[in-house]
Design an enzyme around this catalytic site. Structure first.
Site, PDB file in Angstrom:
ATOM      1  N   TYR A 154       0.877  -1.136   0.116  1.00 24.49           N
ATOM      2  CA  TYR A 154       0.002  -0.073  -0.010  1.00 24.49           C
ATOM      3  C   TYR A 154       0.936   1.193   0.050  1.00 24.49           C
ATOM      4  O   TYR A 154       0.532   2.189  -0.721  1.00 24.49           O
ATOM      5  CB  TYR A 154      -1.007   0.028   1.215  1.00 24.49           C
ATOM      6  CG  TYR A 154      -1.853   1.047   1.311  1.00 24.49           C
ATOM      7  CD1 TYR A 154      -3.174   0.947   0.670  1.00 24.49           C
ATOM      8  CD2 TYR A 154      -1.703   2.049   2.253  1.00 24.49           C
ATOM      9  CE1 TYR A 154      -3.951   2.032   0.857  1.00 24.49           C
ATOM     10  CE2 TYR A 154      -2.651   3.082   2.611  1.00 24.49           C
ATOM     11  CZ  TYR A 154      -3.842   3.076   1.843  1.00 24.49           C
ATOM     12  OH  TYR A 154      -4.711   3.952   1.995  1.00 24.49           O
ATOM     13  N   LYS A 158       0.927   3.938  -2.718  1.00 22.38           N
ATOM     14  CA  LYS A 158       0.664   5.366  -2.542  1.00 22.38           C
ATOM     15  C   LYS A 158       1.639   6.386  -2.797  1.00 22.38           C
ATOM     16  O   LYS A 158       1.560   7.740  -3.296  1.00 22.38           O
ATOM     17  CB  LYS A 158      -0.049   5.492  -1.165  1.00 22.38           C
ATOM     18  CG  LYS A 158      -1.371   4.906  -0.859  1.00 22.38           C
ATOM     19  CD  LYS A 158      -2.513   5.136  -1.707  1.00 22.38           C
ATOM     20  CE  LYS A 158      -3.599   5.015  -1.465  1.00 22.38           C
ATOM     21  NZ  LYS A 158      -4.845   5.364  -2.063  1.00 22.38           N
TER      22      LYS A 158
END
Ligand code: NAP
Length: 253
Positions: A154, A158
């Site tokens: 993640y 991001k």
């Protein structure tokens, strides 16, 4: 373009959480809003709320990671709602685990939804924006882009979105299109509830512990992010591009 033309906006992952709040906020700002999520029926409640408040909305079922699904969804929005001139790449998933336990499948799923999804949606929507010589792309990054235990997939996605945003800003600026990223901190949604569950901590306890490190002394709400998106999507933000705005209640994350 003339300011009295109704502009269409697409918000991905808009059936709930930050996406739902953003769809409602953009509708209140006068945009006709495509509420896009994996399951079209799940979009109905948000569409009805927007319509009940006097706005225009369309529920669209699509998987942002699937090329043909994205192409037909964006063209459908153009046909049924108007040329999409605002795109909010908000759809997201988490597959948290420590690196040594993270499966390749969990890595790929997160990359596909956040990075491939934002790429496919932006590529499909930019043709309408360049034609109109006006557009706004807002990508949802995260404070996790700066690193977060258990989120190798993640945080990489991001952080990747921040680089993607800068490149879109460089390539599309001459067409009157801006691209910016918003990096939320802790926002109360089903995503943060799932994190608490994974850690085996009651949500309230998890939230209260996080809040101790937030300067403004509270957790974030989906509307906090929707407010920032509405600003970046507006005409007044036309000279802001390629930026990442941290919306996390303070400088620390
Ligand atoms: P959420 O409540 O989990 O909602 C995400 C939505 O995205 C769900 O409706 C989900 O649908 C949809 N979605 C997932 N995969 C999709 C796909 N392939 N195609 C289309 N839609 C898809 O999440 P949230 O907390 O509102 O977060 C929204 C965004 O903000 C995400 O990008 C997230 O990473 C980012 N963010 C959140 C926080 C936070 O604290 N909540 C902090 C930083 C950044 P299903 O329910 O069908 O899976």
């Amino acid at each position: 373009m003339s300011t009295d033309t109704v502009r269409a906006a697409i918000v991905t992952g808009a059936a709930r959480g930050i996406g739902a709040a953003t769809a409602k906020r953009l509708a209140a700002e006068g945009f006709a809003v495509a509420v896009l999520d994996l399951d079209e029926t799940a979009c109905k409640a948000v569409v009805s709320e927007i319509e009940a408040a006097g706005g225009a909305a369309l529920g669209v079922g699509a998987d942002v990671a699937d090329e043909s699904s994205v192409e037909s969804a964006v063209d459908r929005v153009a046909d049924e709602l108007g040329a999409p001139l605002v795109l909010v790449n908000n759809a997201g998933v988490i597959r948290d685990n420590m690196l040594f336990k993270m499966s390749a499948n969990d890595w790929d799923t997160v990359m596909n939804v956040h990075l491939r999804g934002s790429f496919l949606m932006s590529r499909a929507a930019q043709k309408y924006m360049t034609q109109a010589k006006w557009g706004r792309i807002v990508n949802l990054s995260s404070t996790s882009a700066l690193g977060n235990r258990g989120q190798a997939n993640y945080s990489a996605a991001k952080a990747g979105l921040q680089g993607f945003t800068k490149t879109l800003a460089l390539e599309l600026g001459k067409f009157g299109i801006t691209a910016n990223a918003i990096a939320p901190g802790f926002i109360e949604t089903e995503m943060t509830q799932a994190t608490a569950e994974r850690m085996g901590v009651p949500f309230e306890q998890f939230r209260d512990a996080v809040v101790k490190g937030i300067a403004v002394g509270r957790s974030g709400r989906p509307e906090d992010i929707a407010n920032a998106v509405a600003f970046l999507a507006g005409d007044g933000a036309g000279f802001i591009s390629g930026q990442t705005l941290y919306v996390s209640g303070g400088p620390a994350v």
